[in-house]
Scaffold this motif. Structure first.
Motif, mmCIF file in Angstrom:
data_model
loop_
_atom_site.group_PDB
_atom_site.id
_atom_site.type_symbol
_atom_site.label_atom_id
_atom_site.label_comp_id
_atom_site.label_asym_id
_atom_site.label_seq_id
_atom_site.Cartn_x
_atom_site.Cartn_y
_atom_site.Cartn_z
ATOM 1 N N LYS A 1 0.620 -10.689 -7.777
ATOM 2 C CA LYS A 1 -0.610 -11.095 -8.467
ATOM 3 C C LYS A 1 -0.422 -11.094 -9.986
ATOM 4 O O LYS A 1 -0.926 -11.987 -10.683
ATOM 5 N N THR A 2 0.284 -10.089 -10.498
ATOM 6 C CA THR A 2 0.570 -10.036 -11.938
ATOM 7 C C THR A 2 1.389 -11.246 -12.368
ATOM 8 O O THR A 2 1.097 -11.905 -13.380
ATOM 9 N N TYR A 3 2.429 -11.547 -11.587
ATOM 10 C CA TYR A 3 3.293 -12.686 -11.885
ATOM 11 C C TYR A 3 2.522 -14.005 -11.834
ATOM 12 O O TYR A 3 2.661 -14.861 -12.715
ATOM 13 N N ASN B 1 -1.512 -16.214 0.738
ATOM 14 C CA ASN B 1 -2.791 -15.740 1.289
ATOM 15 C C ASN B 1 -3.011 -16.167 2.737
ATOM 16 O O ASN B 1 -4.084 -15.926 3.291
ATOM 17 N N SER C 1 5.840 -6.749 -4.158
ATOM 18 C CA SER C 1 4.625 -6.037 -3.763
ATOM 19 C C SER C 1 3.448 -6.953 -4.057
ATOM 20 O O SER C 1 3.559 -7.893 -4.859
ATOM 21 N N VAL C 2 2.327 -6.686 -3.439
ATOM 22 C CA VAL C 2 1.135 -7.494 -3.682
ATOM 23 C C VAL C 2 0.749 -7.441 -5.154
ATOM 24 O O VAL C 2 0.404 -8.461 -5.773
ATOM 25 N N GLU C 3 0.828 -6.257 -5.732
ATOM 26 C CA GLU C 3 0.451 -6.078 -7.142
ATOM 27 C C GLU C 3 1.364 -6.888 -8.056
ATOM 28 O O GLU C 3 0.901 -7.583 -8.976
ATOM 29 N N ASN C 4 2.681 -6.809 -7.843
ATOM 30 C CA ASN C 4 3.620 -7.556 -8.684
ATOM 31 C C ASN C 4 3.435 -9.063 -8.540
ATOM 32 O O ASN C 4 3.550 -9.812 -9.513
ATOM 33 N N ASP D 1 10.573 -8.773 -11.504
ATOM 34 C CA ASP D 1 9.903 -7.690 -10.759
ATOM 35 C C ASP D 1 9.569 -8.142 -9.345
ATOM 36 O O ASP D 1 9.747 -7.384 -8.384
ATOM 37 N N ASP E 1 0.829 -1.211 0.000
ATOM 38 C CA ASP E 1 0.000 0.000 0.000
ATOM 39 C C ASP E 1 0.862 1.260 0.000
ATOM 40 O O ASP E 1 0.655 2.193 0.799
ATOM 41 N N GLU E 2 1.844 1.269 -0.884
ATOM 42 C CA GLU E 2 2.743 2.400 -1.091
ATOM 43 C C GLU E 2 3.647 2.692 0.108
ATOM 44 O O GLU E 2 4.357 3.698 0.121
#
Length: 570
Positions: A167-169, A237, A162-165, A156, A56-57
């Motif tokens: 999930k993308t991966y 998770n 990060s959570v975003e990276n 990455d 979260d930044e």
């Protein structure tokens, strides 16, 4: 009346109390669960080095398994999420799935594009339906493009967790596994549709069934990766029962033989020196325009493999690497030095060689046959990546004075970097020693931070063996020019034979990579020497007493002229 009033008052109070009780029990259980996760991840991460985590930044640093904070500590939930992300990042670094570390991604994409373009060299000689099948099935380009994208996402996650990276991966990993399976299944159906027939290659026998079995192994491996990927996301998770242990990631590599301690062990045998000198007439090092590349080939050591998929003689197999010219470009090509081999026109059963000899026999009774190729040895990629991984490790060790505080390691390192010959088993012993020390309880007493990260890099490099996978893909498609040469000679390779001899699935599907297939499968499972059936004779056994050295050099030079410049001597 009073009773009803009391009842109306009590029921909401009881309900409120019950709701609060459920809430607090839930909070308590959640807190207990988070504390369990924190304890598990902190213990597992304690001995590893991690990059900064972004949640979260907000940026978090993990040191010795704990979140380091300057101001107010994060909430337990946020702390655990950061630890989860750090652990996922660590596993993606030391125990990856479908990973190609050390690969230049853009160069790989260029090699895949060349792979697609290579069909233009030969596909037009086939019927439209056959051409369509060739372009969509001969090489798994969909998978290769996808794994290039996946590797970028993996890096990455490793470098910027990060959570975003994550999930993308994970989404890209799921997609790439499906594409891998789909490409393997499509190719399997092509082999399964044809009648069973044995083909005798110089290194052993293959058949349609061989390829079906091989591809089934890859398909099963894809399901295994799917299961592991699901478990890793469940771990991320919060289900720590599904977490694999990072502390157990590095298992020792297997030795193939005892390493000799003879005084002349690190001197190149004379016969190997002689053969290496001869083949330089075939591979034009001097024509390599890039000075750095030229120097790399000029200083090339002999690599000795204790176990080889493509050696025709008993191991150890002595190899070198030469520049193979494809059009205007060069690519590394591994060459076996134990003996040199030549095609002879007399009584050859091979239509390809027979056609060549019909055109060249008057002036040219012999044709030098480099060993191995993906044609002569379908498991070519297995030896190629092993050799290139050894060369990459040698290069990395030579760039810096590593491990100066450890005499045992520096002595092992010297065996890899200080001599004109490098033994696979020396590399394995060196890596196993590092792996053992890396798994010690107190890593900091053995290595500094840079050395720890370097050890991880070396161990992962040798496990995946993808340092030059872009060059392997480039080399696979280089044979399309040979198919053009045959077409000019009036020979069209049988459509089905293209899949048997030029698809090179062990290379194109990266089956040597342990982040894809745990136990490397082989297309030739039982090795046997089939020289006569392939119209081959050897320098050592058949020619050296009959032909002068200069005559052998002339044969080698003319062979290069025929195959790679498409000029046919008159």
């Amino acid at each position: 009346m009073k009773y009803q009033l009391k009842r109306r008052v009590c029921i909401p109070i009881i309900l409120s109390f019950f709701i609060l009780l459920v809430f607090y029990v839930s909070v308590f259980k959640n807190t207990v669960q988070l504390e369990k996760e924190k304890k598990f991840f902190s213990k597992e991460l304690a001995q590893f080095i991690l990059p900064e985590i972004v949640i979260d930044e907000k940026h978090y640093t993990i040191s010795e398994g704990s979140i380091v904070f300057v101001e107010a500590p994060p909430t337990l939930k946020r702390e655990v999420v950061a630890l989860r992300a750090g652990y996922y990042s660590l596993l993606t670094r030391v125990e990856p799935f479908l990973a190609i570390p050390e690969t230049d991604i853009e160069t790989l994409r260029n090699s895949i594009a060349r792979m697609e373009q290579s069909f233009d060299n030969f596909a037009g000689y086939y019927y439209p339906r056959e051409e369509k099948i060739l372009r969509s099935n001969l090489y798994p380009t969909d998978f290769l493009y996808s794994i290039a994208d996946l590797e970028k996402a993996r890096r990455d996650v490793v470098e910027r967790p990060s959570v975003e990276n994550i999930k993308t991966y994970d989404a890209l990993l799921e997609r790439t596994v499906k594409i891998y399976r789909k490409n393997a299944e499509k190719m399997k159906h092509i082999y399964a549709e044809h009648d069973q027939k044995n083909f005798f290659l110089p290194t052993g026998t293959i058949s349609n069934e061989t390829y079906v079995t091989f591809l089934n192994t890859l398909i099963n491996a894809s399901y295994d990766i799917d299961e592991k990927r699901n478990n890793r996301m469940k771990c991320f998770n919060g289900n720590i029962k599904k977490c694999s242990l990072a502390s157990a990631s590095f298992q020792p590599f297997l030795n193939s033989q005892e390493v000799s301690e003879q005084e002349n062990f690190y001197s190149i045998p004379e016969i190997i020196k002689s053969n290496a000198s001869l083949i330089r007439n075939y591979y034009s090092i001097l024509s390599v325009s890039n000075e750095t590349e030229k120097q790399w080939y000029e200083s090339m050591p002999v690599i000795v493999l204790g176990s080889s998929a493509c050696a025709l003689e008993d191991t150890p197999a002595y190899y070198t690497v030469m520049p193979q010219k494809y059009g205007s470009e060069f690519s590394p090509r591994i060459v076996l030095l134990n003996d040199l081999y030549f095609h002879i026109s007399k009584n050859t059963e091979k239509p390809l060689q027979r056609a060549l000899q019909e055109k060249t026999n008057a002036a040219f009774p012999l044709l030098y046959q480099p060993i191995p190729t993906s044609y002569s040895c379908p498991d070519y990629g297995t030896d190629f990546v092993k050799i290139m991984a050894i060369l990459k490790i040698r290069s990395l060790l030579s760039e810096h004075d590593w491990f100066l505080g450890n005499k045992t390691i520096t002595e092992l390192q010297e065996k890899i970097t200080a001599f004109p010959i490098v033994y696979q088993d020396d590399v394995v012993i060196f890596l196993n020693t590092l792996s053992f020390l890396y798994g010690a309880k107190d890593l900091k007493t053995n290595f500094n931070t840079n050395e720890l990260l370097f050890i991880e890099r070396l161990l992962t490099l040798y496990r995946t063996k993808t340092a030059y996978v872009d060059q392997l893909i480039f080399a696979v498609t280089g044979y399309s020019k040979f198919l053009s040469t045959l077409a000019l000679l009036g020979v069209k390779v049988d459509f089905h034979d293209l899949f048997l001899f030029y698809a090179a699935p062990s290379s194109a599907f990266l089956s040597f990579n342990k982040s894809i297939v745990t136990d490397t499968p082989f297309l030739i499972t039982h090795k046997e020497k089939n020289l006569e059936k392939n119209g081959l004779i050897s320098l050592k056994n058949d020619l050296q007493d009959t032909y002068s050295r200069q005559a052998i050099i002339d044969i080698i030079k003319k062979s290069d002229l025929i195959i790679y410049t498409r000029q046919i001597p008159k």
